[in-house]
Design a protein around this motif. Structure first.
Motif, mmCIF file in Angstrom:
data_model
loop_
_atom_site.group_PDB
_atom_site.id
_atom_site.type_symbol
_atom_site.label_atom_id
_atom_site.label_comp_id
_atom_site.label_asym_id
_atom_site.label_seq_id
_atom_site.Cartn_x
_atom_site.Cartn_y
_atom_site.Cartn_z
ATOM 1 N N ALA A 328 145.662 55.818 -4.619
ATOM 2 C CA ALA A 328 145.687 56.892 -5.617
ATOM 3 C C ALA A 328 147.079 57.456 -5.881
ATOM 4 C CB ALA A 328 144.730 58.022 -5.249
ATOM 5 N N GLN A 329 148.127 56.844 -5.312
ATOM 6 C CA GLN A 329 149.501 57.306 -5.534
ATOM 7 C C GLN A 329 150.209 56.347 -6.494
ATOM 8 O OE1 GLN A 329 149.786 60.222 -3.951
ATOM 9 N NE2 GLN A 329 147.861 59.754 -2.911
ATOM 10 N N GLU A 330 150.763 56.872 -7.572
ATOM 11 C CA GLU A 330 151.538 56.051 -8.494
ATOM 12 C C GLU A 330 152.956 55.908 -7.943
ATOM 13 O OE1 GLU A 330 152.379 55.510 -13.271
ATOM 14 O OE2 GLU A 330 151.194 57.221 -12.548
ATOM 15 N N LEU A 331 153.473 54.678 -7.931
ATOM 16 C CA LEU A 331 154.722 54.364 -7.253
ATOM 17 C C LEU A 331 155.758 53.807 -8.221
ATOM 18 C CD1 LEU A 331 153.106 52.428 -4.254
ATOM 19 C CD2 LEU A 331 153.535 54.891 -4.411
ATOM 20 N N ASP A 332 157.046 53.935 -7.829
ATOM 21 C CA ASP A 332 158.098 53.286 -8.609
ATOM 22 C C ASP A 332 158.352 51.891 -8.048
ATOM 23 O OD1 ASP A 332 159.759 53.484 -6.367
ATOM 24 O OD2 ASP A 332 161.065 55.008 -7.215
ATOM 25 N N GLN A 333 159.383 51.216 -8.560
ATOM 26 C CA GLN A 333 159.610 49.827 -8.180
ATOM 27 C C GLN A 333 160.040 49.658 -6.731
ATOM 28 O OE1 GLN A 333 161.372 51.582 -10.293
ATOM 29 N NE2 GLN A 333 163.573 51.367 -9.885
ATOM 30 N N THR A 334 160.487 50.730 -6.074
ATOM 31 C CA THR A 334 160.862 50.638 -4.657
ATOM 32 C C THR A 334 159.747 51.144 -3.738
ATOM 33 O OG1 THR A 334 161.874 52.848 -4.572
ATOM 34 C CG2 THR A 334 163.291 51.012 -5.274
ATOM 35 N N GLY A 335 158.630 51.537 -4.336
ATOM 36 C CA GLY A 335 157.513 52.029 -3.548
ATOM 37 C C GLY A 335 157.507 53.520 -3.332
ATOM 38 N N ARG A 336 158.472 54.257 -3.911
ATOM 39 C CA ARG A 336 158.458 55.716 -3.787
ATOM 40 C C ARG A 336 157.347 56.310 -4.643
ATOM 41 N NH1 ARG A 336 163.898 54.426 -3.542
ATOM 42 N NH2 ARG A 336 165.104 55.456 -1.890
ATOM 43 N N ARG A 337 156.786 57.396 -4.142
ATOM 44 C CA ARG A 337 155.706 58.041 -4.890
ATOM 45 C C ARG A 337 156.262 58.830 -6.063
ATOM 46 N NH1 ARG A 337 151.252 62.141 -2.315
ATOM 47 N NH2 ARG A 337 153.086 63.424 -1.874
ATOM 48 N N LEU A 338 155.661 58.592 -7.219
ATOM 49 C CA LEU A 338 156.009 59.349 -8.417
ATOM 50 C C LEU A 338 155.060 60.524 -8.630
ATOM 51 C CD1 LEU A 338 156.661 56.348 -10.834
ATOM 52 C CD2 LEU A 338 158.387 57.788 -9.727
ATOM 53 N N ARG A 339 153.773 60.278 -8.401
ATOM 54 C CA ARG A 339 152.770 61.331 -8.589
ATOM 55 C C ARG A 339 151.458 60.861 -7.976
ATOM 56 N NH1 ARG A 339 149.351 61.047 -13.998
ATOM 57 N NH2 ARG A 339 149.506 58.827 -14.499
ATOM 58 N N THR A 340 150.533 61.798 -7.812
ATOM 59 C CA THR A 340 149.177 61.490 -7.373
ATOM 60 C C THR A 340 148.256 61.517 -8.585
ATOM 61 O OG1 THR A 340 149.534 62.472 -5.200
ATOM 62 C CG2 THR A 340 147.252 62.198 -5.905
ATOM 63 N N VAL A 341 147.460 60.481 -8.741
ATOM 64 C CA VAL A 341 146.430 60.462 -9.782
ATOM 65 C C VAL A 341 145.122 60.892 -9.125
ATOM 66 C CG1 VAL A 341 145.197 59.064 -11.470
ATOM 67 C CG2 VAL A 341 147.618 58.601 -10.999
ATOM 68 N N ARG A 342 144.607 62.023 -9.536
ATOM 69 C CA ARG A 342 143.415 62.579 -8.877
ATOM 70 C C ARG A 342 142.293 61.542 -8.838
ATOM 71 N NH1 ARG A 342 142.417 68.214 -8.684
ATOM 72 N NH2 ARG A 342 140.344 67.897 -9.536
ATOM 73 N N PRO A 343 141.830 61.151 -7.643
ATOM 74 C CA PRO A 343 140.803 60.099 -7.531
ATOM 75 C C PRO A 343 139.402 60.641 -7.763
ATOM 76 C CG PRO A 343 141.458 60.816 -5.352
ATOM 77 C CD PRO A 343 142.313 61.598 -6.314
ATOM 78 N N ASP A 344 139.181 61.124 -8.968
ATOM 79 C CA ASP A 344 137.883 61.708 -9.317
ATOM 80 C C ASP A 344 136.939 60.576 -9.712
ATOM 81 O OD1 ASP A 344 135.815 63.327 -9.956
ATOM 82 O OD2 ASP A 344 136.838 64.433 -11.549
ATOM 83 N N ILE A 345 136.497 59.817 -8.699
ATOM 84 C CA ILE A 345 135.722 58.606 -8.959
ATOM 85 C C ILE A 345 134.330 58.911 -9.469
ATOM 86 C CG2 ILE A 345 136.999 57.390 -7.168
ATOM 87 C CD1 ILE A 345 134.388 57.581 -5.464
ATOM 88 N N TRP A 346 133.905 60.171 -9.395
ATOM 89 C CA TRP A 346 132.539 60.520 -9.761
ATOM 90 C C TRP A 346 132.379 60.724 -11.261
ATOM 91 C CZ3 TRP A 346 135.483 63.048 -6.016
ATOM 92 C CH2 TRP A 346 135.227 62.664 -4.704
ATOM 93 N N THR A 347 133.474 60.754 -12.002
ATOM 94 C CA THR A 347 133.391 60.980 -13.437
ATOM 95 C C THR A 347 133.050 59.694 -14.177
ATOM 96 O OG1 THR A 347 135.763 60.583 -13.661
ATOM 97 C CG2 THR A 347 135.058 62.868 -13.371
#
Length: 357
Positions: A328-347
């Motif tokens: 659920a973490q969006e990453l850049d090309q080196t693997g650093r975290r850019l942001r969290t995408v809320r894992p609202d799988i129930w929607t």
């Protein structure tokens, strides 16, 4: 040399390893294990998390008392469109992982939805309608033998690890040492906001979670304890792959005779490089993902698997060119975290779109 990379040292990596073993441990508990002052560890962690170099996330992939419907989705794209397709998939609440891959697919995504019908909707009315997508191929997950949160760095000594986990070589493999497996904790609708808040920061304090949710601290503490004890909420500590010493991600597909799956899974999960191990439906019934130090390490890893598991036949392999999203973490090309995408799988993954269009 990238200046951000040069600031990471072995103490930082040891701290990440410690948090993989005890993700919510206090700095006071970690300090004697790592030989550093609590405030020093807190400053190091703040520096790494602010730069996206490391993070702790909490995931609660469960619907009621059931595991969600999970699938690996291979996505084929028209020439030149895979970056845009990858970006679109990475922004979805239902994709836990997205990577640009070698081999017979342009992208490989790991998807979680409440049930089979929602998987149909996600594939039919979301993925297959993204401009540039020319085809998909899906494999349902039928069993998870080893999950990503079990993969570890290698910077603590066995003695240090034992201080955090309470396990020693003497009792680690003793029958019944871990006790009977607790019953699965059902996830109520009111648990979901806590889970999504922890997805971005698994070390958030109970007080902070209580303020955001409007619950009392005692209620939050009780809910978290129940979910953690019942394995409905799991924590994962990760470091940017380009800084971890394990920068290469690979996926293997294999065939295993059904009566040998459990034994193969146990052996594969015991290898240092193995990150996940799952049974799947489809042409092949076994999938393994691994973290490697080098590209050349893939040949050694597959040879080791084949030597240890003569009943396992590796049918395909792929190397991730760019891991765009993980846990659920969006990453850049080196693997650093850019942001969290809320894992609202129930929607609903395709709100407003009827099944018959």
């Amino acid at each position: 040399m990238n200046s951000a990379i040069s600031t990471i040292d072995d103490t930082d990596r040891a701290l990440v390893h410690a948090l993989q073993l005890a993700p919510r441990a206090s700095w006071e508990r970690l300090a004697p294990v790592l030989g550093a002052r609590p405030e020093t560890l807190a400053r190091r962690w703040e520096r790494m998390t602010s730069a996206g170099e490391a993070w702790v996330s909490g995931l609660g992939l469960r619907t009621g008392s059931q595991a969600p419907c999970m699938a690996w989705v291979e996505v084929m794209c028209a020439a030149g469109t895979s970056p845009a397709v990858g970006a679109a998939l990475a922004g979805d609440a239902h994709t836990m992982g997205v990577e640009h891959s070698t081999g017979g697919r342009d992208l490989l995504a790991f998807v979680a939805v409440p049930d089979l019908h929602m998987l149909f909707r996600y594939l039919s009315f979301r993925v297959q309608r993204i401009p540039g997508v020319t085809g998909t191929r899906s494999s349902m997950v039928t069993a998870v033998h080893s999950a990503p949160d079990r993969w570890r760095m290698d910077h603590l000594s066995p003695a240090q690890a034992a201080l955090l986990t309470g396990r020693t070589r003497r009792n680690a493999g003793a029958p019944g040492a871990a006790g009977a497996a607790p019953p699965v904790a059902p996830v109520a609708e009111e648990d979901r906001p806590l889970m999504m808040a922890l997805a971005a920061d698994g070390r958030r304090s109970v007080a902070s979670l209580a303020r955001e949710s409007g619950m009392s601290e005692s209620t939050v503490r009780r809910r978290l304890s129940r979910l953690e004890a019942g394995h409905s909420l799991r924590y994962s500590c990760a470091m940017a792959s380009g800084l971890s010493g394990w920068p290469v991600s690979a996926t293997l597909w294999a065939e295993v005779r059904e009566h040998e799956v459990a034994d193969c899974a146990a052996v594969a999960a015991g290898l240092r490089e193995t990150r996940t191990c799952m049974s799947v439906s489809g042409t092949w019934n076994f999938m393994i993902s691994a973290r490697l130090r080098t590209i050349e390490g893939l040949a050694r890893y597959t040879a080791d698997l084949s030597r240890r598991l003569p009943g396992l036949r590796i049918t395909d392999s792929a190397v991730a060119l760019h891991v765009r999203k993980s846990e659920a973490q969006e990453l850049d090309q080196t693997g650093r975290r850019l942001r969290t995408v809320r894992p609202d799988i129930w929607t609903d993954p395709a709100p407003g779109v009827p099944d018959r269009t």
